[in-house]
Design a protein around this motif. Sequence first.
Motif, PDB file in Angstrom:
ATOM      1  N   ALA A 158      48.617  57.529  39.507  1.00 16.98           N
ATOM      2  CA  ALA A 158      47.260  57.817  39.050  1.00 16.98           C
ATOM      3  C   ALA A 158      46.556  58.726  40.040  1.00 16.98           C
ATOM      4  N   ASP A 159      45.685  59.537  39.544  1.00 22.09           N
ATOM      5  CA  ASP A 159      44.785  60.330  40.367  1.00 22.09           C
ATOM      6  C   ASP A 159      43.388  59.791  40.086  1.00 22.09           C
ATOM      7  N   ILE A 160      42.810  59.120  41.080  1.00 24.37           N
ATOM      8  CA  ILE A 160      41.560  58.405  40.855  1.00 24.37           C
ATOM      9  C   ILE A 160      40.478  58.880  41.808  1.00 24.37           C
ATOM     10  N   SER A 161      39.270  58.477  41.506  1.00 26.68           N
ATOM     11  CA  SER A 161      38.147  58.709  42.412  1.00 26.68           C
ATOM     12  C   SER A 161      37.702  57.361  42.963  1.00 26.68           C
ATOM     13  N   VAL A 162      37.498  57.297  44.256  1.00 27.38           N
ATOM     14  CA  VAL A 162      36.990  56.099  44.896  1.00 27.38           C
ATOM     15  C   VAL A 162      35.475  56.234  44.931  1.00 27.38           C
ATOM     16  N   VAL A 163      34.792  55.252  44.374  1.00 32.55           N
ATOM     17  CA  VAL A 163      33.348  55.301  44.210  1.00 32.55           C
ATOM     18  C   VAL A 163      32.676  54.446  45.276  1.00 32.55           C
ATOM     19  N   ASN A 164      31.551  54.912  45.790  1.00 33.23           N
ATOM     20  CA  ASN A 164      30.793  54.189  46.799  1.00 33.23           C
ATOM     21  C   ASN A 164      30.055  53.020  46.140  1.00 33.23           C
ATOM     22  N   PRO A 165      30.432  51.778  46.445  1.00 34.75           N
ATOM     23  CA  PRO A 165      29.802  50.626  45.784  1.00 34.75           C
ATOM     24  C   PRO A 165      28.317  50.496  46.105  1.00 34.75           C
ATOM     25  N   GLU A 166      27.886  50.934  47.275  1.00 32.92           N
ATOM     26  CA  GLU A 166      26.467  50.846  47.622  1.00 32.92           C
ATOM     27  C   GLU A 166      25.624  51.715  46.702  1.00 32.92           C
ATOM     28  N   VAL A 167      26.117  52.916  46.401  1.00 30.10           N
ATOM     29  CA  VAL A 167      25.396  53.817  45.510  1.00 30.10           C
ATOM     30  C   VAL A 167      25.311  53.222  44.100  1.00 30.10           C
ATOM     31  N   LEU A 168      26.322  52.472  43.701  1.00 32.01           N
ATOM     32  CA  LEU A 168      26.327  51.832  42.382  1.00 32.01           C
ATOM     33  C   LEU A 168      25.508  50.547  42.337  1.00 32.01           C
ATOM     34  N   GLY A 169      24.990  50.124  43.490  1.00 30.93           N
ATOM     35  CA  GLY A 169      24.180  48.914  43.519  1.00 30.93           C
ATOM     36  C   GLY A 169      24.973  47.630  43.641  1.00 30.93           C
ATOM     37  N   VAL A 170      26.238  47.725  44.078  1.00 34.07           N
ATOM     38  CA  VAL A 170      27.074  46.535  44.278  1.00 34.07           C
ATOM     39  C   VAL A 170      27.682  46.579  45.682  1.00 34.07           C
ATOM     40  N   PRO A 171      26.836  46.459  46.711  1.00 37.54           N
ATOM     41  CA  PRO A 171      27.296  46.667  48.086  1.00 37.54           C
ATOM     42  C   PRO A 171      28.064  45.506  48.711  1.00 37.54           C
ATOM     43  N   VAL A 172      28.064  44.335  48.076  1.00 38.48           N
ATOM     44  CA  VAL A 172      28.694  43.159  48.673  1.00 38.48           C
ATOM     45  C   VAL A 172      30.129  43.028  48.163  1.00 38.48           C
ATOM     46  N   THR A 173      31.077  43.069  49.102  1.00 43.81           N
ATOM     47  CA  THR A 173      32.490  42.887  48.772  1.00 43.81           C
ATOM     48  C   THR A 173      32.875  41.449  49.095  1.00 43.81           C
ATOM     49  N   ILE A 174      33.480  40.801  48.111  1.00 46.25           N
ATOM     50  CA  ILE A 174      33.890  39.412  48.279  1.00 46.25           C
ATOM     51  C   ILE A 174      35.349  39.277  47.870  1.00 46.25           C
ATOM     52  N   HIS A 175      36.110  38.579  48.705  1.00 45.38           N
ATOM     53  CA  HIS A 175      37.503  38.259  48.402  1.00 45.38           C
ATOM     54  C   HIS A 175      37.555  36.767  48.103  1.00 45.38           C
ATOM     55  N   VAL A 176      38.285  36.411  47.067  1.00 43.21           N
ATOM     56  CA  VAL A 176      38.357  35.005  46.656  1.00 43.21           C
ATOM     57  C   VAL A 176      39.813  34.619  46.423  1.00 43.21           C
ATOM     58  N   LEU A 177      40.207  33.487  46.986  1.00 43.57           N
ATOM     59  CA  LEU A 177      41.512  32.893  46.711  1.00 43.57           C
ATOM     60  C   LEU A 177      41.271  31.791  45.694  1.00 43.57           C
ATOM     61  N   VAL A 178      41.991  31.843  44.573  1.00 42.68           N
ATOM     62  CA  VAL A 178      41.775  30.900  43.481  1.00 42.68           C
ATOM     63  C   VAL A 178      43.065  30.127  43.213  1.00 42.68           C
ATOM     64  N   ARG A 179      42.914  28.835  43.067  1.00 45.33           N
ATOM     65  CA  ARG A 179      44.049  27.980  42.718  1.00 45.33           C
ATOM     66  C   ARG A 179      43.812  27.419  41.314  1.00 45.33           C
ATOM     67  N   ILE A 180      44.831  27.554  40.475  1.00 48.14           N
ATOM     68  CA  ILE A 180      44.779  27.072  39.100  1.00 48.14           C
ATOM     69  C   ILE A 180      45.514  25.734  39.036  1.00 48.14           C
ATOM     70  N   ASP A 181      44.940  24.767  38.355  1.00 43.59           N
ATOM     71  CA  ASP A 181      45.476  23.407  38.309  1.00 43.59           C
ATOM     72  C   ASP A 181      46.567  23.232  37.266  1.00 43.59           C
ATOM     73  N   GLN A 182      46.551  24.020  36.229  1.00 44.05           N
ATOM     74  CA  GLN A 182      47.422  23.809  35.075  1.00 44.05           C
ATOM     75  C   GLN A 182      48.718  24.607  35.183  1.00 44.05           C
ATOM     76  N   GLY A 183      49.512  24.575  34.123  1.00 47.71           N
ATOM     77  CA  GLY A 183      50.778  25.289  34.067  1.00 47.71           C
ATOM     78  C   GLY A 183      50.608  26.779  33.840  1.00 47.71           C
ATOM     79  N   SER A 184      51.715  27.465  33.704  1.00 43.95           N
ATOM     80  CA  SER A 184      51.723  28.926  33.638  1.00 43.95           C
ATOM     81  C   SER A 184      50.989  29.488  32.422  1.00 43.95           C
ATOM     82  N   ARG A 185      50.821  28.706  31.360  1.00 44.02           N
ATOM     83  CA  ARG A 185      50.098  29.210  30.178  1.00 44.02           C
ATOM     84  C   ARG A 185      48.651  29.542  30.528  1.00 44.02           C
TER      85      ARG A 185
END
Length: 155
Positions: free
Chosen positions: A56-83
């Motif tokens: 892909a040839d993409i453009s990286v956009v400045n999140p602050e200019v878009l009004g979403v300056p907070v970057t959050i990483h989340v680790l999520v654990r699912i309780d159920q099976g693969s479905r």
Amino acid sequence: MMAKTVELDHFDHALLREVQVDNQTPARVLAERVGLSQSAVLRRLRRLRAERVITADISVVNPEVLGVPVTIHVLVRIDQGSRTYGAFARKLKRRPEVKQASYVTGGADFVLRLQVESMAAYAEFAREVFHEDETVSEYHTYVAMQEVIGPTARK
């Protein structure tokens, strides 16, 4: 299905390093930087795209200019099976806050990268996506204080 391996020489690797930093660099400049003619650079870039080395040839956009300056990483654990993994992944795809999501091994099932306008916006996201989903057994939130290496190659 795994992608086939493509043979790359040092010129290909040099071109890939350059276009990962800025894919709008003119071919004449790339040619000077990697030691090839402009036509050879263009031919190689066409081949790298055709062989899906460059996907892909993409453009990286400045999140602050878009009004979403907070970057959050989340680790999520699912309780159920693969479905339930597929249903959770589909839910993530509908959320504009989710910029990246990976199904992973280890202590979590998913690793997410979010862009939000504030911690209040994240609290609302967490309520809607994690708290209201009985298949989410736990999640761990990590707020980015500073981006050390960004989405493009190292400069």
